[in-house]
Design an enzyme around this catalytic site. Structure first.
Site, PDB file in Angstrom:
ATOM      1  N   TYR A 137       0.796  -1.225   0.000  1.00 48.01           N
ATOM      2  CA  TYR A 137       0.000   0.000   0.000  1.00 48.01           C
ATOM      3  C   TYR A 137       0.832   1.280   0.000  1.00 48.01           C
ATOM      4  O   TYR A 137       0.292   2.365   0.161  1.00 48.01           O
ATOM      5  CB  TYR A 137      -0.907   0.028   1.245  1.00 48.01           C
ATOM      6  CG  TYR A 137      -2.227  -0.685   1.104  1.00 48.01           C
ATOM      7  CD1 TYR A 137      -2.306  -1.961   0.554  1.00 48.01           C
ATOM      8  CD2 TYR A 137      -3.406  -0.092   1.545  1.00 48.01           C
ATOM      9  CE1 TYR A 137      -3.520  -2.619   0.464  1.00 48.01           C
ATOM     10  CE2 TYR A 137      -4.622  -0.739   1.453  1.00 48.01           C
ATOM     11  CZ  TYR A 137      -4.679  -2.009   0.914  1.00 48.01           C
ATOM     12  OH  TYR A 137      -5.883  -2.642   0.828  1.00 48.01           O
ATOM     13  N   LYS A 188       3.385 -15.543   1.569  1.00 51.92           N
ATOM     14  CA  LYS A 188       3.249 -16.073   0.215  1.00 51.92           C
ATOM     15  C   LYS A 188       4.659 -16.171  -0.336  1.00 51.92           C
ATOM     16  O   LYS A 188       4.953 -15.785  -1.473  1.00 51.92           O
ATOM     17  CB  LYS A 188       2.356 -15.148  -0.631  1.00 51.92           C
ATOM     18  CG  LYS A 188       1.900 -15.723  -1.956  1.00 51.92           C
ATOM     19  CD  LYS A 188       1.015 -16.954  -1.838  1.00 51.92           C
ATOM     20  CE  LYS A 188       0.947 -17.662  -3.177  1.00 51.92           C
ATOM     21  NZ  LYS A 188       0.199 -18.951  -3.099  1.00 51.92           N
ATOM     22  N   ASP A 221      -3.242 -17.999   0.758  1.00 53.91           N
ATOM     23  CA  ASP A 221      -4.380 -18.673   0.114  1.00 53.91           C
ATOM     24  C   ASP A 221      -4.904 -19.801   1.002  1.00 53.91           C
ATOM     25  O   ASP A 221      -6.107 -19.955   1.212  1.00 53.91           O
ATOM     26  CB  ASP A 221      -4.006 -19.173  -1.297  1.00 53.91           C
ATOM     27  CG  ASP A 221      -2.658 -19.878  -1.369  1.00 53.91           C
ATOM     28  OD1 ASP A 221      -1.888 -19.846  -0.380  1.00 53.91           O
ATOM     29  OD2 ASP A 221      -2.360 -20.483  -2.422  1.00 53.91           O
ATOM     30  N   ASP A 245      -6.002  -6.861   4.547  1.00 57.46           N
ATOM     31  CA  ASP A 245      -7.229  -6.255   4.020  1.00 57.46           C
ATOM     32  C   ASP A 245      -8.195  -7.345   3.567  1.00 57.46           C
ATOM     33  O   ASP A 245      -9.381  -7.339   3.904  1.00 57.46           O
ATOM     34  CB  ASP A 245      -6.878  -5.336   2.842  1.00 57.46           C
ATOM     35  CG  ASP A 245      -8.115  -4.739   2.209  1.00 57.46           C
ATOM     36  OD1 ASP A 245      -8.987  -4.263   2.966  1.00 57.46           O
ATOM     37  OD2 ASP A 245      -8.223  -4.754   0.965  1.00 57.46           O
ATOM     38  N   ASP A 249     -11.876  -8.978   5.539  1.00 62.14           N
ATOM     39  CA  ASP A 249     -13.219  -9.033   4.951  1.00 62.14           C
ATOM     40  C   ASP A 249     -13.790 -10.451   5.082  1.00 62.14           C
ATOM     41  O   ASP A 249     -14.981 -10.627   5.350  1.00 62.14           O
ATOM     42  CB  ASP A 249     -13.225  -8.594   3.480  1.00 62.14           C
ATOM     43  CG  ASP A 249     -13.633  -7.119   3.325  1.00 62.14           C
ATOM     44  OD1 ASP A 249     -13.418  -6.337   4.286  1.00 62.14           O
ATOM     45  OD2 ASP A 249     -14.166  -6.752   2.266  1.00 62.14           O
TER      46      ASP A 249
HETATM   47  C1  IPM Z   1     -10.159  -1.174   4.584  1.00 64.55           C
HETATM   48  C2  IPM Z   1     -10.461  -0.640   3.217  1.00 64.55           C
HETATM   49  C3  IPM Z   1      -9.293   0.212   2.770  1.00 64.55           C
HETATM   50  C4  IPM Z   1      -8.079  -0.680   2.741  1.00 64.55           C
HETATM   51  C5  IPM Z   1      -9.495   0.924   1.418  1.00 64.55           C
HETATM   52  C6  IPM Z   1     -10.666   1.869   1.468  1.00 64.55           C
HETATM   53  C7  IPM Z   1      -8.252   1.628   0.953  1.00 64.55           C
HETATM   54  O1  IPM Z   1     -10.728  -1.687   2.355  1.00 64.55           O
HETATM   55  O2  IPM Z   1      -9.998  -0.352   5.504  1.00 64.55           O
HETATM   56  O3  IPM Z   1     -10.096  -2.393   4.751  1.00 64.55           O
HETATM   57  O4  IPM Z   1      -7.865  -1.422   1.770  1.00 64.55           O
HETATM   58  O5  IPM Z   1      -7.346  -0.654   3.710  1.00 64.55           O
HETATM   59 MG    MG Z   2     -10.829  -3.577   3.311  1.00 64.71          MG
END
Ligand code: IPM
Ligand code: MG
Length: 354
Positions: A137, A188, A221, A245, A249
């Site tokens: 990032y 990875k 993975d 990230d 999720d």
């Molecule tokens: C998160 C979001 C951010 C990230 C985006 C909005 C840049 O997905 O906070 O997880 O990837 O960190």
């Molecule tokens: Mg995110």
């Protein structure tokens, strides 16, 4: 009486609905706990961009240096390209404020149904420690030969020993304080033999400082699959910026709803304010309807109080959240109910007052 000065960036979409809910709960928890939160609202975000051509005031980041913490809602609007809204606001805040830890609980709360069949709260109790300052990032790279068949883009990942070491230490220390004392490192290194082999080596070095923590590395993975098939075997998950990230999720999805999961962007050195946010984003599809789940924002607010040294207030808010989602009567649509943001917030303040 301790008074904490908090910069509030409610931002866009449902951020503007859930952050006021969180402020209400924080104010109540503060008066119960004998401290105060003084909120200063900053109008930054996509509307600000559409009006002024930038996501935040010139010199904006310097403005927040003086606060004790930042409470962030969500940033993102269909009218503004995502790479502008994220790269000009969230990522500079995280990087320039040296919030090098992104801490994200991934916990199935009692009473919430996981999309994973047969899993209950005892099976899903993880926390991700995501590297938040560099890695994939950092934003280093460029594009050449625009619009031609030779068009080329380069985006370079940067992994430094220093940043890997400090995030690994934070992760191991956290694991040490948890009952199961497990740490899984996402790698990875089979395919990325420079950056991720350095990651593996430094994490293994740090692991030696923590002999009481059971450490294992997984290719990312396989770890993603393991979070689905064997979540009960995972505790602290240590990951690079991009891997974290993605994994968080998954973690919030298996915890029943994105509307519940909070996150902290933390500078453990405390030289700059840390920033706390629900991780759900601005959700333009439900924005303005008053039905967003405020739990993630409230939980993020509780994490902020914990960071500020108000552990008891954090614990009280968490108990209130658990009571509300546990009794299943008041639920927003993301949890299969019909309650509004307002009703859910009132349920939490009632539980907090009980
Ligand atoms: C998160 C979001 C951010 C990230 C985006 C909005 C840049 O997905 O906070 O997880 O990837 O960190
Ligand atoms: Mg995110």
């Amino acid at each position: 009486m301790n008074t904490y000065r908090i910069a509030v960036i409610a931002g866009d979409g449902i951020g503007r609905e859930v952050i006021p809910a969180g402020m209400e709960v924080l104010t109540m928890a503060a008066s119960q706990g004998g401290f105060a939160c003084e909120f200063a609202e900053l109008p930054w975000g996509c509307d600000y961009y559409l009006a002024h051509g930038r996501m935040l005031d010139a010199g904006g980041i310097e403005q927040v240096f003086g606060y004790d913490a930042i409470y962030l809602g969500a940033i993102g609007d269909p009218r503004v390209p995502d790479h502008i809204s994220a790269r000009e606001l969230i990522l500079p805040l995280r990087q320039q404020l040296r919030q090098y830890v992104n801490l994200r609980p991934m916990r199935l709360l009692p009473g919430i149904v996981s999309p994973l069949a047969g899993r209950s709260a005892a099976d899903i109790d993880m926390v991700c420690v995501r590297e938040n300052s560099e890695g994939e990032y950092l934003g280093l790279g460029g594009r050449v030969h625009a619009g031609t068949p030779e068009e080329t883009a380069v985006q370079t990942s940067v992994f430094t020993r220093r940043a890997i070491e400090r995030i690994a230490r934070y992760g191991f220390r956290l694991a040490q304080g948890r009952p199961r004392k497990l740490l899984a490192s996402a790698t990875k290194s089979n395919a990325l033999p420079h950056t991720l082999v350095l990651w593996d080596e430094v994490v293994a070095d740090v692991a030696r400082e923590f002999p009481d923590v059971t450490f294992r590395k997984y290719h990312v993975d396989a770890l993603a699959a393991r979070m689905i098939t064997h979540p009960q075997t995972l505790d602290v998950v240590l990951a690079s910026n991009l891997f974290g990230d993605i994994l968080t999720d998954i973690g919030s999805a298996i915890s029943g709803s994105l509307g519940v999961a909070p996150g902290g962007n933390i500078n453990p050195d405390r030289t700059t304010p840390s920033m706390f946010e629900p991780i759900h984003g601005s959700a333009p599809d439900i924005a303005g309807k008053g039905i967003a789940n405020p739990i993630a924002a409230i939980w993020a607010g509780a994490m902020m109080l914990d960071h500020l040294g108000e552990r008891a207030a954090h614990d009280r808010i968490l108990r209130a959240i658990e009571r509300v989602v546990g009794d299943e009567r008041v639920r927003t649509p993301d949890l299969g109910g019909r309650a509004t943001t307002r009703e859910m917030t009132e349920a939490v303040t009632q539980a907090l007052g009980a």
